[in-house]
Design an enzyme around this catalytic site. Structure first.
Site, PDB file in Angstrom:
ATOM      1  N   HIS A 131       0.853  -1.194   0.000  1.00 50.97           N
ATOM      2  CA  HIS A 131       0.000   0.000   0.000  1.00 50.97           C
ATOM      3  C   HIS A 131       0.887   1.242   0.000  1.00 50.97           C
ATOM      4  CE1 HIS A 131      -0.309   0.939   4.642  1.00 50.97           C
ATOM      5  NE2 HIS A 131       0.896   0.555   4.316  1.00 50.97           N
ATOM      6  N   CYS A 190       5.717   6.411   4.464  1.00 44.60           N
ATOM      7  CA  CYS A 190       4.549   5.661   3.987  1.00 44.60           C
ATOM      8  C   CYS A 190       3.995   6.235   2.685  1.00 44.60           C
ATOM      9  CB  CYS A 190       3.454   5.645   5.048  1.00 44.60           C
ATOM     10  SG  CYS A 190       3.990   4.813   6.550  1.00 44.60           S
ATOM     11  N   HIS A 231       5.064   0.374  -0.535  1.00 42.38           N
ATOM     12  CA  HIS A 231       5.821  -0.482   0.370  1.00 42.38           C
ATOM     13  C   HIS A 231       4.821  -1.534   0.849  1.00 42.38           C
ATOM     14  CE1 HIS A 231       3.829   2.272   3.141  1.00 42.38           C
ATOM     15  NE2 HIS A 231       4.007   1.368   4.093  1.00 42.38           N
ATOM     16  N   HIS A 267       3.537  -4.884   3.929  1.00 45.72           N
ATOM     17  CA  HIS A 267       3.561  -5.437   5.285  1.00 45.72           C
ATOM     18  C   HIS A 267       3.043  -6.875   5.278  1.00 45.72           C
ATOM     19  CE1 HIS A 267       4.317  -1.515   7.079  1.00 45.72           C
ATOM     20  NE2 HIS A 267       3.337  -0.999   6.383  1.00 45.72           N
ATOM     21  N   ASP A 300      -4.763 -10.729   0.294  1.00 45.32           N
ATOM     22  CA  ASP A 300      -3.455 -11.381   0.318  1.00 45.32           C
ATOM     23  C   ASP A 300      -2.719 -11.233  -1.018  1.00 45.32           C
ATOM     24  OD1 ASP A 300      -1.391 -12.844   1.452  1.00 45.32           O
ATOM     25  OD2 ASP A 300      -2.150 -14.719   0.610  1.00 45.32           O
ATOM     26  N   HIS A 301      -1.465 -10.777  -0.919  1.00 49.19           N
ATOM     27  CA  HIS A 301      -0.645 -10.548  -2.108  1.00 49.19           C
ATOM     28  C   HIS A 301      -1.318  -9.557  -3.052  1.00 49.19           C
ATOM     29  CE1 HIS A 301       1.654 -13.845  -0.457  1.00 49.19           C
ATOM     30  NE2 HIS A 301       2.611 -13.629  -1.330  1.00 49.19           N
TER      31      HIS A 301
END
Lengths: 139, 139, 139, 139, 139, 139
Positions: D14, D33, D39, D41, D79-80
């Protein structure tokens, strides 16, 4: 309300010792924690604020700013220090995890207050096996 | 060979301070770790033995016995103690994680020796962010 | 020899995508990791040096200095970055954990070399469920 | 009431970026950010339901079914993926942990409702150092 | 009020099986947890008390005493045991995490009651991915 | 060589009991682990392979494929099972962590062999406090 938590940590020495008592009574009550030459811990500190996300940024609070406040006003005073001897706001107080968590609340509550958010909880781990939570309730 | 590891832990105070140096040089070299009034840590200790499983029990070593040896000969001497002042086997030595891990090796190596197994490694965590391993290699 | 490890961390985006292949083949080989719009991870980086403790300080290496080197030369370049697009030392390379660990070795090896210590291992966690170790062995 | 929590996880990219603002202001408010190339997480998601154990099974909820609901309706979508570009229920919203936790609540609340149990809390870890809790309170 | 938590742990076997049902229905409802030959877990137990710190000691409760009570009255009965067969206070009850947490509350509530403190919460982890909290609310 | 590790987990029951011995001797040697009605653990399994990254993909091994192999050939046979009664490859063997780790090696070694990579290590955690590593060395 949304609850946001930031973790910081510090390492400190302390002992639990009541000056009004004999050494014998201190060891009876505090056990190994009364060792006269101190012992220490890696403390993990979690600071939780409660608030409304800003409509534009989607953030309850600026995490960088929250982290800076905690480090400047709390961690700086405690990290690599002796809780009995080196910490002005603990002077004359028993350096238990309970009292330390309450004092950290007292310091941070006014500092994190914003129109949209307030301090909600201090969580303080002394070891992986015991920790204290304080939500500002009167004791 | 099979490698078996047992974890124990202790909480202790220490400071890094070289008596031959000025306070200024001590703070320059050791930073916050030179705080005169001490600081402390929750140490996590992992003791690894290498050996052959007993054909009948399937065990390299009796874990209860290994745990007892570590607690009796190492943890007892270190837990809730001051590494600079209270620990006979650290007297006159710098209480760094490096030196402490090497001294723990020196104590445990003869104690865990069995026909089918020997001490393989001491791993000592000072914090979650730094740890030392020692395998008995000469330094 | 004593082995000393320092942990640092960074958060980054990446995708696994081979420009010579069709999208179909990329998804077949890399699965969800080929998502064109990227995904990301919290990477945990452990840097292990091997050395002899200094006779006077008891330290293999100054941990503050080791941490500074890792942050200045590695974390700064990777944290909150896109491994495919933003990182000069990864340009033209597949941003797998394997390759990234090897490149981090290449950067840190000369920087941590001291008369009494050398780089021993790079350990890089992509998630809690998979990680890579590189010890400088030729591939 | 008994509270039951199930943990799932997902990895995503994100950036925090407000289209109405200059790049300068975005970096001032969101810091690293705001990196234009994203980037990411490893997110840990804890879903807590509150309810009464079934008298016959002793279960508040079928954990396999709860896990399936979370994975099918939330993890699958995240996810991903890129939280700014790939996720229909985040379209036009700031992909902060706060907003994401609230949207996950909105999706799961009707799905986990049973005569004997209801959604109680969404806990979402962005990193080991910061996380958000949402209990459905109006904001 | 201040909340203080102590962690203990135990390892146990169990199965989820309803004697009134066919094997087919048991597997349908409980899945792998119905394996007739049992399976097991490392349970982590967190006991939280709420109270006022003693003005002289700064402690809500003597942690050594709290730990002793938990181990003597709960862990002793559960550790390395079969929850279906070996535990008097679970006889005739479904050994789910929900029911076990409630029974542990029932045992500890009177034992930890003091003029300045009372039991607040039982948290029981069956695995790292699922846990139960019970605060004494009627079910 | 680069070392890549994948973590999987399973929950199982077992007991340590030597049929040739009296109950008295079994309890003397195995302690609480000899409980006739079984006990159990959450096992964490780390499988490490050593290899050269593929020049095109940058991967030592396809992690999805490695995970599938471990789950299909090892986890499936062990999860929610009784190690003494339900697991063909443990029949007639002592279900200690040592023996279990060696048997997992025996199963996985041929399955993960590739021109560019081979099995390097099995690490098996029985609890957070004890684990075994096996690297295929003869015992």
């Amino acid at each position: 309300m949304v609850y946001l938590t930031r973790k910081e940590h510090f390492n400190a020495a302390h002992k639990l010792w009541c000056a009004d008592w004999s050494a014998e009574k201190n060891f009876e009550v505090f056990g190994k924690c009364a060792n006269p030459n101190w012992h220490g811990h890696n403390f993990d500190l979690y600071v939780t604020v409660a608030g409304k996300p800003d409509p534009q940024t989607g953030l309850v609070v600026d995490l960088k700013e929250l982290s800076r406040l905690i480090r400047e006003h709390v961690v700086e005073a405690l990290d690599h220090k002796n809780l009995n001897l080196d910490v002005p706001f603990m002077a004359g107080k028993m350096p238990t995890t309970e009292i330390l968590a309450m004092e950290i609340w007292r310091i941070l509550e006014p500092l994190v207050l914003r129109p949209n958010c307030r301090l909600h909880k201090i969580t303080l781990y002394e070891t992986a096996n015991n920790f204290v939570e304080y939500l500002g309730e009167p004791v």
